[in-house]
Structure formats: structure tokens, C-alpha cells
Write a protein that holds these residues in place. Sequence first.
Motif, PDB file in Angstrom:
ATOM      1  N   GLY A 100     -50.875  37.729 -36.077  1.00 30.56           N
ATOM      2  CA  GLY A 100     -50.022  37.468 -37.233  1.00 30.56           C
ATOM      3  C   GLY A 100     -50.509  36.336 -38.100  1.00 30.56           C
ATOM      4  N   THR A 101     -51.774  35.943 -37.930  1.00 32.61           N
ATOM      5  CA  THR A 101     -52.357  34.873 -38.733  1.00 32.61           C
ATOM      6  C   THR A 101     -53.677  35.363 -39.324  1.00 32.61           C
ATOM      7  OG1 THR A 101     -53.750  33.908 -36.994  1.00 32.61           O
ATOM      8  CG2 THR A 101     -51.434  33.249 -37.019  1.00 32.61           C
ATOM      9  N   ALA A 102     -54.268  34.536 -40.170  1.00 31.83           N
ATOM     10  CA  ALA A 102     -55.577  34.883 -40.731  1.00 31.83           C
ATOM     11  C   ALA A 102     -56.636  34.972 -39.643  1.00 31.83           C
ATOM     12  CB  ALA A 102     -55.981  33.840 -41.779  1.00 31.83           C
ATOM     13  N   ALA A 103     -56.348  34.395 -38.466  1.00 34.39           N
ATOM     14  CA  ALA A 103     -57.302  34.448 -37.356  1.00 34.39           C
ATOM     15  C   ALA A 103     -57.592  35.878 -36.931  1.00 34.39           C
ATOM     16  CB  ALA A 103     -56.754  33.653 -36.169  1.00 34.39           C
ATOM     17  N   SER A 104     -56.620  36.778 -37.108  1.00 30.80           N
ATOM     18  CA  SER A 104     -56.814  38.167 -36.696  1.00 30.80           C
ATOM     19  C   SER A 104     -57.979  38.818 -37.422  1.00 30.80           C
ATOM     20  CB  SER A 104     -55.529  38.965 -36.946  1.00 30.80           C
ATOM     21  OG  SER A 104     -54.439  38.420 -36.222  1.00 30.80           O
ATOM     22  N   ALA A 105     -58.230  38.378 -38.651  1.00 31.52           N
ATOM     23  CA  ALA A 105     -59.322  38.960 -39.432  1.00 31.52           C
ATOM     24  C   ALA A 105     -60.685  38.466 -38.976  1.00 31.52           C
ATOM     25  CB  ALA A 105     -59.123  38.639 -40.914  1.00 31.52           C
ATOM     26  N   LEU A 106     -60.717  37.525 -38.034  1.00 32.60           N
ATOM     27  CA  LEU A 106     -61.990  36.966 -37.579  1.00 32.60           C
ATOM     28  C   LEU A 106     -62.585  37.723 -36.394  1.00 32.60           C
ATOM     29  CD1 LEU A 106     -61.030  33.173 -37.658  1.00 32.60           C
ATOM     30  CD2 LEU A 106     -62.490  34.367 -39.294  1.00 32.60           C
ATOM     31  N   ALA A 107     -61.788  38.557 -35.730  1.00 36.09           N
ATOM     32  CA  ALA A 107     -62.223  39.175 -34.481  1.00 36.09           C
ATOM     33  C   ALA A 107     -63.501  39.995 -34.649  1.00 36.09           C
ATOM     34  CB  ALA A 107     -61.102  40.046 -33.908  1.00 36.09           C
ATOM     35  N   LEU A 108     -63.501  40.973 -35.534  1.00 34.00           N
ATOM     36  CA  LEU A 108     -64.681  41.838 -35.693  1.00 34.00           C
ATOM     37  C   LEU A 108     -65.891  41.072 -36.228  1.00 34.00           C
ATOM     38  CD1 LEU A 108     -63.171  45.222 -36.933  1.00 34.00           C
ATOM     39  CD2 LEU A 108     -64.174  44.694 -34.709  1.00 34.00           C
ATOM     40  N   PRO A 109     -65.739  40.258 -37.296  1.00 34.65           N
ATOM     41  CA  PRO A 109     -66.903  39.483 -37.765  1.00 34.65           C
ATOM     42  C   PRO A 109     -67.467  38.565 -36.685  1.00 34.65           C
ATOM     43  CG  PRO A 109     -65.165  39.453 -39.412  1.00 34.65           C
ATOM     44  CD  PRO A 109     -64.576  40.063 -38.182  1.00 34.65           C
ATOM     45  N   LEU A 110     -66.591  37.989 -35.862  1.00 29.70           N
ATOM     46  CA  LEU A 110     -67.063  37.097 -34.798  1.00 29.70           C
ATOM     47  C   LEU A 110     -67.863  37.881 -33.765  1.00 29.70           C
ATOM     48  CD1 LEU A 110     -67.069  34.257 -33.580  1.00 29.70           C
ATOM     49  CD2 LEU A 110     -64.930  34.836 -32.402  1.00 29.70           C
ATOM     50  N   LEU A 111     -67.360  39.039 -33.362  1.00 30.12           N
ATOM     51  CA  LEU A 111     -68.082  39.872 -32.397  1.00 30.12           C
ATOM     52  C   LEU A 111     -69.453  40.273 -32.931  1.00 30.12           C
ATOM     53  CD1 LEU A 111     -65.205  42.145 -31.071  1.00 30.12           C
ATOM     54  CD2 LEU A 111     -66.582  40.590 -29.703  1.00 30.12           C
ATOM     55  N   ARG A 112     -69.482  40.724 -34.178  1.00 34.45           N
ATOM     56  CA  ARG A 112     -70.749  41.168 -34.772  1.00 34.45           C
ATOM     57  C   ARG A 112     -71.758  40.018 -34.825  1.00 34.45           C
ATOM     58  NH1 ARG A 112     -67.423  43.384 -39.088  1.00 34.45           N
ATOM     59  NH2 ARG A 112     -66.927  45.578 -38.663  1.00 34.45           N
ATOM     60  N   ILE A 137     -56.159  26.212 -23.187  1.00 32.25           N
ATOM     61  CA  ILE A 137     -57.202  25.230 -23.514  1.00 32.25           C
ATOM     62  C   ILE A 137     -56.928  23.914 -22.801  1.00 32.25           C
ATOM     63  CG2 ILE A 137     -58.145  23.806 -25.379  1.00 32.25           C
ATOM     64  CD1 ILE A 137     -57.918  26.201 -27.203  1.00 32.25           C
ATOM     65  N   MET A 138     -55.685  23.511 -22.776  1.00 34.96           N
ATOM     66  CA  MET A 138     -55.315  22.253 -22.127  1.00 34.96           C
ATOM     67  C   MET A 138     -55.643  22.292 -20.632  1.00 34.96           C
ATOM     68  SD  MET A 138     -51.610  20.341 -22.391  1.00 34.96           S
ATOM     69  CE  MET A 138     -51.539  20.670 -24.137  1.00 34.96           C
ATOM     70  N   ASN A 139     -55.511  23.473 -20.018  1.00 38.94           N
ATOM     71  CA  ASN A 139     -55.781  23.627 -18.594  1.00 38.94           C
ATOM     72  C   ASN A 139     -57.243  23.938 -18.297  1.00 38.94           C
ATOM     73  OD1 ASN A 139     -53.073  23.216 -17.973  1.00 38.94           O
ATOM     74  ND2 ASN A 139     -52.576  25.381 -18.110  1.00 38.94           N
ATOM     75  N   GLY A 140     -58.074  23.968 -19.344  1.00 43.32           N
ATOM     76  CA  GLY A 140     -59.492  24.228 -19.141  1.00 43.32           C
ATOM     77  C   GLY A 140     -59.838  25.680 -18.921  1.00 43.32           C
ATOM     78  N   ARG A 141     -58.930  26.607 -19.266  1.00 45.46           N
ATOM     79  CA  ARG A 141     -59.174  28.024 -19.035  1.00 45.46           C
ATOM     80  C   ARG A 141     -59.637  28.766 -20.280  1.00 45.46           C
ATOM     81  NH1 ARG A 141     -54.784  30.470 -14.741  1.00 45.46           N
ATOM     82  NH2 ARG A 141     -55.311  29.089 -13.006  1.00 45.46           N
ATOM     83  N   MET A 142     -59.721  28.053 -21.383  1.00 42.74           N
ATOM     84  CA  MET A 142     -60.199  28.662 -22.627  1.00 42.74           C
ATOM     85  C   MET A 142     -60.952  27.605 -23.421  1.00 42.74           C
ATOM     86  SD  MET A 142     -58.150  31.085 -25.272  1.00 42.74           S
ATOM     87  CE  MET A 142     -58.383  32.407 -24.090  1.00 42.74           C
ATOM     88  N   ASP A 143     -61.977  28.048 -24.157  1.00 40.88           N
ATOM     89  CA  ASP A 143     -62.808  27.097 -24.890  1.00 40.88           C
ATOM     90  C   ASP A 143     -62.224  26.729 -26.244  1.00 40.88           C
ATOM     91  OD1 ASP A 143     -65.056  26.973 -23.011  1.00 40.88           O
ATOM     92  OD2 ASP A 143     -65.351  29.071 -23.527  1.00 40.88           O
ATOM     93  N   LEU A 144     -61.877  27.733 -27.035  1.00 38.69           N
ATOM     94  CA  LEU A 144     -61.467  27.523 -28.418  1.00 38.69           C
ATOM     95  C   LEU A 144     -60.316  28.452 -28.769  1.00 38.69           C
ATOM     96  CD1 LEU A 144     -65.077  27.723 -29.884  1.00 38.69           C
ATOM     97  CD2 LEU A 144     -63.751  25.607 -29.764  1.00 38.69           C
ATOM     98  N   ALA A 145     -59.568  28.108 -29.799  1.00 31.68           N
ATOM     99  CA  ALA A 145     -58.526  28.998 -30.312  1.00 31.68           C
ATOM    100  C   ALA A 145     -58.302  28.705 -31.786  1.00 31.68           C
ATOM    101  CB  ALA A 145     -57.225  28.834 -29.537  1.00 31.68           C
ATOM    102  N   VAL A 146     -58.035  29.752 -32.537  1.00 30.44           N
ATOM    103  CA  VAL A 146     -57.661  29.612 -33.943  1.00 30.44           C
ATOM    104  C   VAL A 146     -56.182  29.955 -34.031  1.00 30.44           C
ATOM    105  CG1 VAL A 146     -58.113  30.326 -36.311  1.00 30.44           C
ATOM    106  CG2 VAL A 146     -59.987  30.280 -34.656  1.00 30.44           C
ATOM    107  N   LEU A 147     -55.380  28.982 -34.437  1.00 29.73           N
ATOM    108  CA  LEU A 147     -53.933  29.156 -34.424  1.00 29.73           C
ATOM    109  C   LEU A 147     -53.278  28.257 -35.461  1.00 29.73           C
ATOM    110  CD1 LEU A 147     -53.284  26.363 -32.776  1.00 29.73           C
ATOM    111  CD2 LEU A 147     -53.699  27.771 -30.783  1.00 29.73           C
ATOM    112  N   TYR A 148     -51.993  28.467 -35.687  1.00 29.31           N
ATOM    113  CA  TYR A 148     -51.251  27.612 -36.600  1.00 29.31           C
ATOM    114  C   TYR A 148     -50.887  26.305 -35.898  1.00 29.31           C
ATOM    115  CZ  TYR A 148     -50.591  31.452 -39.912  1.00 29.31           C
ATOM    116  OH  TYR A 148     -50.788  32.469 -40.810  1.00 29.31           O
ATOM    117  N   GLY A 149     -50.994  25.212 -36.614  1.00 31.81           N
ATOM    118  CA  GLY A 149     -50.624  23.912 -36.079  1.00 31.81           C
ATOM    119  C   GLY A 149     -51.585  22.849 -36.560  1.00 31.81           C
TER     120      GLY A 149
END
Length: 315
Positions: A100-112, A137-149
Motif C-alpha cells: 500500500g505504499t510506493a515501495a510496492s512499485a520497487l519489487a520488480l525493478p529491484l529483482l531485475r 530488522i530490530m531483531n536482526g532477522r531482516m536487513d532493510l525495509a522500505v516503509l512509512y515512518g
Amino acid sequence: MNLRRLKYFVKIVDIGSLTQAAEVLYIAQPALSQQLATLEGEVRQQLLVRTKRGVTPTEAGKVLYRHAQIILRQCDQALADMQAAGRGLSGQVSVGLAPGTAASALALPLLRTVRARHPGVLLYLNENYGITLSELIMNGRMDLAVLYGDKAIHGLSFLPLLKEPLFLVGPASMPIPAEPVRLSDLRDMELFLPRPYNIVRKLVNEAFMGLGPGLAPRVVAEIESAFTLTAVIADGLGATILPASMAREVVAACGAWQCRIVEPVIEAPLALCQSDHLPLSEPAQAVKDILLELVADLAGSVGVTTVAPDLHAPS
């Protein structure tokens, strides 16, 4: 502390049973119990409580569990980085993209782009709510995230990327208001919005409070699912308030209309989130650089406001 004992301890907590953990680890239960007792002796704390249903961590155990996950992850990454030295980047990189954010549009370009530049990198994409992604991310289980905040949180750092204006979105069966629409004109409009902890709902609530004491949006139902919200609009049940990216998707999907909200303009800040104390691996740093490039391109194509100083610059 012995790394092997930490691995055993984490597995026991994950499974919640000494017997089942012993089976998974291919070790006799008495030997596993002895390893746990040795670990408790090293830290001089009781780490687990045995119950009829299995085992649960004590407060000290919960603290060690969080640290053990980080320690083991860093050791694994150190081995991967050493093995990758002198050849192309390789390893796993996890990236969260808030739906539900602009981050959704990054999935395919990022994979490519990652596949083209770093074929040895195994990319894991997780589309989930911002709260869940930030906890991972706080628990060290993910590297990065694109989100609102954009507000500082202990354990996390946020790099502002862009700001998305919020739009009123309504069904074709509802009269279209004059565009742009003032927020004060929406005081009596029935709205479908997410729960109060959602960043978009927070922004809307704060904007209404700015109009006058006690003012709040008239919410008739709280919906988190983008699919359900689109169905609500398509069925003509009412209107909602969405960021520009999701507003465009809903309009395209069900023939709805959108009007930008002004007086005040409400903008949702999109940010790149990562740990403020765990360094990124080399593959994760490379993926981060690609993400920043793609966000800069996205901002130019959809006309949102870029807030980072130079998204193309190396980080």
C-alpha cells in the motif's frame, strides 16, 4: 560463551521443547540438557522454565535469545563475506516492502537489477506491515525495509526517501468533489480507514486535530487489507484516504476517482529502515545502493517529493 551452545539455546526457544529440539539437532536429550546447564552456569542465570507444555524463556533468557540471534547472524555473515572475498558478491539479503505504499512499485525493478548486477545474491522480499518489518530488522532477522515512518526508534535508523501526498478516493457512484478538496470539507464524510496505529491513519487523525480541538475523521469501518478496501470502493460503500501510489492503483482497478487533500496538505514519509547498530553485509550494502537508485527513478516518474539529499550518491 560457546557458539554451539548459543545455537542449541536458540533452537530450544524456537521450538519450545527440549525433546523436539534434541531430535532436530540430532543430539541426545540428556546431552542437550547438559549443554543448557553449562550455558546457564556460564551466564549465572536461569534461562528456561520447564512446564508441562515444554519450556519457555525467563526474562534473562529472552534477553540472551535476542542477543544470540544477532551474534549467530553476524558470525554467519562473517563466514559468507570471507568466502565471497575475491569473487563476485554472494549471500542472502532480505528486504521488506510495506504494502500500500510506493515501495510496492520497487519489487520488480529491484529483482531485475540485483539479478543483472549481482547474480550470486539471493534476494528475499517480504511484503508486510511496517510495524512487523521494523521488528524483524530490530531483531536482526531482516536487513532493510522500505516503509512509512520518519521518527527515530531505538534500535532503528530511518533514511528519508520521499513524501507521498494523501488523496481522497471515492467510488464512481459518489459525486466527485471539487479538486483539490479541503480537509475541513471531509468532517461529515463517512470514511473507511486503517487502524489508529497505521501511519496513514495517524497522519489523518493529526491533521483533523489541527483543524480544531476534538475533531476526528468519521470512520465507519477500519480496514487494513488493500484488496478489501478496493472491493469496498468498487461496491460504492464509501470513500477512503490513501497515499498517491495506492490511490492510483485503486482508481485504476475499479474506476474510482481521487482528489488531492489540501488545507492542510498531508504527506506520508517513505523511508529506508535498517538497524542502527548492526552493520550491513557487503551484499546488503550493494542492494541498499540499488534501492536508493530505484527510489530516485520512482520519484521522478510519479511526481512525488524527494526528501533525501542525493539518492544516487553512494551511502
